[in-house]
Write a protein that holds these residues in place. Structure first.
Motif, short mmCIF file in Angstrom:
data_model
loop_
_atom_site.label_atom_id
_atom_site.label_comp_id
_atom_site.label_asym_id
_atom_site.label_seq_id
_atom_site.Cartn_x
_atom_site.Cartn_y
_atom_site.Cartn_z
N LEU A 370 1.02 -0.93 0.34
CA LEU A 370 -0.15 -0.16 0.05
C LEU A 370 1.28 1.57 -0.26
CD1 LEU A 370 -2.71 0.72 -0.06
CD2 LEU A 370 -2.94 0.74 2.43
N GLU A 371 1.78 1.15 0.85
CA GLU A 371 2.84 2.54 0.72
C GLU A 371 3.17 2.50 -0.54
OE1 GLU A 371 3.88 4.58 2.75
OE2 GLU A 371 3.19 3.31 4.76
N ALA A 372 3.10 1.66 -1.23
CA ALA A 372 3.88 1.92 -2.63
C ALA A 372 2.98 2.21 -3.94
CB ALA A 372 5.05 0.36 -3.36
N GLY A 373 1.14 2.01 -3.19
CA GLY A 373 0.97 2.22 -4.33
C GLY A 373 0.17 0.54 -4.57
N ILE A 374 -1.15 1.25 -4.98
CA ILE A 374 -2.00 -0.17 -6.23
C ILE A 374 -2.84 0.74 -6.84
CG2 ILE A 374 -3.11 -2.21 -5.41
CD1 ILE A 374 -2.60 -2.20 -2.69
N VAL A 375 -2.77 -0.09 -8.00
CA VAL A 375 -3.48 0.23 -9.17
C VAL A 375 -4.85 0.00 -8.56
CG1 VAL A 375 -4.38 -0.02 -11.84
CG2 VAL A 375 -1.95 0.50 -10.95
N LEU A 376 -5.75 1.16 -8.62
CA LEU A 376 -7.11 1.24 -8.27
C LEU A 376 -8.46 0.08 -8.93
CD1 LEU A 376 -9.90 2.07 -7.05
CD2 LEU A 376 -10.37 3.79 -8.68
N ALA A 377 -8.01 -0.34 -10.57
CA ALA A 377 -8.69 -0.83 -11.59
C ALA A 377 -8.22 -2.22 -10.52
CB ALA A 377 -7.73 -1.20 -13.02
N THR A 378 -6.58 -2.86 -10.33
CA THR A 378 -6.01 -3.75 -10.53
C THR A 378 -6.60 -4.58 -8.44
OG1 THR A 378 -4.30 -4.02 -10.98
CG2 THR A 378 -4.50 -5.19 -9.14
N SER A 388 -13.54 -8.37 -13.46
CA SER A 388 -11.66 -7.90 -14.28
C SER A 388 -11.07 -6.61 -13.66
CB SER A 388 -11.62 -8.74 -15.09
OG SER A 388 -12.73 -7.47 -15.72
N ARG A 389 -9.90 -6.86 -13.87
CA ARG A 389 -9.74 -5.07 -13.58
C ARG A 389 -10.65 -4.38 -15.48
NH1 ARG A 389 -4.73 -8.01 -12.91
NH2 ARG A 389 -4.47 -7.66 -15.38
N GLY A 390 -10.14 -4.59 -16.28
CA GLY A 390 -11.47 -4.23 -17.33
C GLY A 390 -12.70 -3.54 -16.88
N GLU A 391 -12.98 -5.17 -16.20
CA GLU A 391 -14.57 -4.45 -15.81
C GLU A 391 -14.26 -3.18 -14.72
OE1 GLU A 391 -17.86 -6.38 -13.26
OE2 GLU A 391 -17.15 -7.88 -14.62
N ALA A 392 -13.07 -3.12 -13.35
CA ALA A 392 -13.38 -2.40 -12.76
C ALA A 392 -12.84 -0.81 -13.57
CB ALA A 392 -11.99 -2.71 -12.60
N ARG A 393 -12.40 -1.01 -14.28
CA ARG A 393 -12.25 0.46 -15.33
C ARG A 393 -13.36 0.78 -16.37
NH1 ARG A 393 -7.36 -3.06 -17.09
NH2 ARG A 393 -5.72 -1.88 -16.06
N ARG A 394 -14.93 0.01 -16.83
CA ARG A 394 -15.40 0.14 -17.04
C ARG A 394 -16.43 1.15 -15.66
NH1 ARG A 394 -14.39 -4.02 -20.17
NH2 ARG A 394 -15.90 -5.25 -18.91
N LEU A 395 -16.31 0.67 -14.79
CA LEU A 395 -16.98 0.54 -13.86
C LEU A 395 -16.67 2.19 -13.25
CD1 LEU A 395 -19.65 -0.04 -11.60
CD2 LEU A 395 -16.96 -0.74 -10.02
N ALA A 396 -15.00 2.75 -12.75
CA ALA A 396 -15.18 4.00 -12.78
C ALA A 396 -15.29 5.41 -14.31
CB ALA A 396 -12.87 3.93 -12.71
N GLN A 397 -14.95 4.73 -14.98
CA GLN A 397 -15.61 5.47 -16.32
C GLN A 397 -16.85 5.81 -16.33
OE1 GLN A 397 -14.80 3.04 -19.84
NE2 GLN A 397 -11.98 3.32 -19.93
N ASP A 405 -15.85 7.38 -0.72
CA ASP A 405 -17.17 8.24 -0.52
C ASP A 405 -16.55 8.94 -1.93
OD1 ASP A 405 -18.79 6.94 1.15
OD2 ASP A 405 -17.77 7.93 2.21
N LYS A 406 -15.65 9.42 -1.95
CA LYS A 406 -15.03 10.21 -3.79
C LYS A 406 -15.24 9.48 -4.88
CE LYS A 406 -12.02 13.28 -5.23
NZ LYS A 406 -10.86 14.00 -5.60
N ALA A 407 -16.25 9.47 -6.15
CA ALA A 407 -16.07 9.03 -7.08
C ALA A 407 -14.66 9.14 -7.29
CB ALA A 407 -17.44 9.75 -8.28
N GLU A 408 -14.31 8.22 -8.80
CA GLU A 408 -13.08 8.01 -8.70
C GLU A 408 -13.79 7.13 -10.32
OE1 GLU A 408 -9.99 9.10 -7.62
OE2 GLU A 408 -10.50 9.44 -5.77
#
Length: 440
Positions: A370-378, A388-397, A405-408
């Protein structure tokens, strides 16, 4: 009456013939079939009048088979478990057949690929884990209506191959076996069907015969995709033993939108708490589509039918109260009253009051990661908010992925220790799925 060439009469929704009138025109006499019909469990029955007479006259012993391909069953198996529960509630005896032997072969029904071969140790461990779920739905013991769990490896593994072929082979024709959906659909899709899998339906039929001889089983139940396999067992018992045997199947469940019951973006809805938390299980039922609430209350809870009729008739947004009742009742049966109450309170705190609860699902990550950072989709895919990561990206978009509680909308942004609030990062997908990410 000769049974040699007589196929079983079948009761199917919307089908009428002289022996099997439409279900709506022929109320059953037995408590068991009356309940099964009223709650929506019946898709097909062989010899319906005979089975009704037997269930009205005395105790019926029935079984459902479950292969041990994973350490837990999932919600897709729940309707079969509930059938055994209804059977016991009506004063009959349920047998839970664990497929320790058939799991070594693999059921080809509805599949395009052969199952992964499991070791005997894997299968035994899976059975031990699965048993804990059945103990929540059935009463086990030595009484006349107490449930019993058996393992078909105990008899199938003792059969010599020549003995198996000589004793049971003459009762099956390849011509007939090729007509069953489990075989026909695989071949139509031009997917290979191994000779190993081709034997599955014979083994299932032998199970019925063995259980009939040793435990007095007269009925096998299962999903409609098992109809051909079950009918083989019915006919084998009737031909060899010259005794009554019956089949009953339920419809394969899909949601009103056509999705397969028990499948979500994050994967299977497992019944074991170590694979799916009681909170996530509660949320699965809470997210039921409006049109499915009444049907699922009838199938998966013990609520009285008149109360279910009241709940499913609630207008507009009030139907959400029925969904909460469904979630509470389903979770209480599987995980207990305390877990159901905790899940309901956690949902109330998170979604209505905006508070966090210790009962929310928690996903642990290494503090250094977590200190190094984790890609949100991952991270969203890893914690089960997306499949999947692809589905997470579509969800974010689409604005459906939130961090604290903040939309990303940027699914590639890094989630880091800087996002910790009170020691956790709150991830949410839509309005109803929350996971707390905790560094360890």
């Amino acid at each position: 009456m000769s049974l040699e060439n007589s196929g079983p009469p079948v009761l199917e929704p919307g089908h009428r013939n002289s022996e099997t009138p439409k279900m709506s025109d022929a109320p059953f006499k037995s408590e068991f079939l009356t309940t099964m019909q009223a709650r929506g469990y019946i898709h097909q029955i062989s010899h319906p009048a005979e089975l009704d007479e037997a269930a009205a006259a005395g105790r019926v012993t029935a079984y459902v088979g479950f292969d041990a391909t994973a350490p837990s069953l999932h919600v897709g198996n729940l309707i079969s478990i509930m059938m055994l529960r209804r059977l016991q509630q009506a004063g009959h005896k349920p047998i839970v057949l664990m497929g320790g032997g058939t799991t070594k072969v693999g059921d080809p029904s509805g599949k395009d690929e052969s199952r992964k071969m499991l070791t005997e140790a894997d299968i035994d461990a899976n059975i031990a884990s699965i048993r804990t779920v059945f103990e929540k739905f059935l009463t086990f013991g030595d009484g006349p209506t107490d449930a019993v769990m058996v393992n078909n490896d105990d008899w199938l593994s003792k059969l010599g191959y020549i003995e198996f072929l000589r004793e049971f082979g003459p009762h099956f024709t390849v011509n007939r076996m090729l007509t069953f959906d489990s075989v026909k659909l695989r071949l139509e899709r031009e997917q290979p069907l191994t000779f190993l899998e081709f034997n599955y339906m014979l083994m299932q039929a032998v199970d019925f015969l063995h259980l009939h001889r040793n435990l007095g089983v007269g009925l096998q139940m299962g999903g409609s995709d098992q109809w051909g396999n079950i009918i083989n067992g019915v006919e084998l018992v009737r031909r060899i033993e010259r005794k009554a045997a019956f089949a009953l199947t339920t419809p394969l469940l899909t949601t009103s939108s056509g999705a397969k019951m028990g499948k979500t973006a994050a994967g299977a809805v497992w019944l074991n708490a170590d694979l799916l938390s009681p909170y996530d299980y509660w949320q699965f039922w809470r997210n039921t589509e409006d049109a499915d609430v009444g049907r699922f209350l009838r199938l998966f809870t013990d609520l009285a039918l008149d109360e279910i009729a009241r709940l499913e008739a609630l207008p507009g947004a009030e139907i959400n109260e029925a969904k909460k009742v469904l979630a509470n009742e389903a979770t209480r049966t599987l995980h207990g009253a305390e877990a159901a109450e905790a899940a309901a309170q956690a949902a109330q705190a998170a979604f209505v009051e905006g508070r966090l609860s210790a009962d929310l699902p928690t996903h642990e990550v290494a503090a250094s990661e977590l200190e190094a950072g984790i890609v949100l989709a991952t991270l969203a895919a890893d914690v089960g908010l997306a499949g999947s990561r692809g589905e997470a990206r579509r969800l974010a978009q689409g604005g459906g992925l939130r961090v604290n509680d903040k939309a990303e909308t940027d699914a590639n942004r890094l989630v880091t220790a800087a996002d910790l609030v009170d020691g956790v990062v709150k991830l949410a997908a839509g309005k109803k799925k929350i996971v707390l990410v905790k560094p360890v």
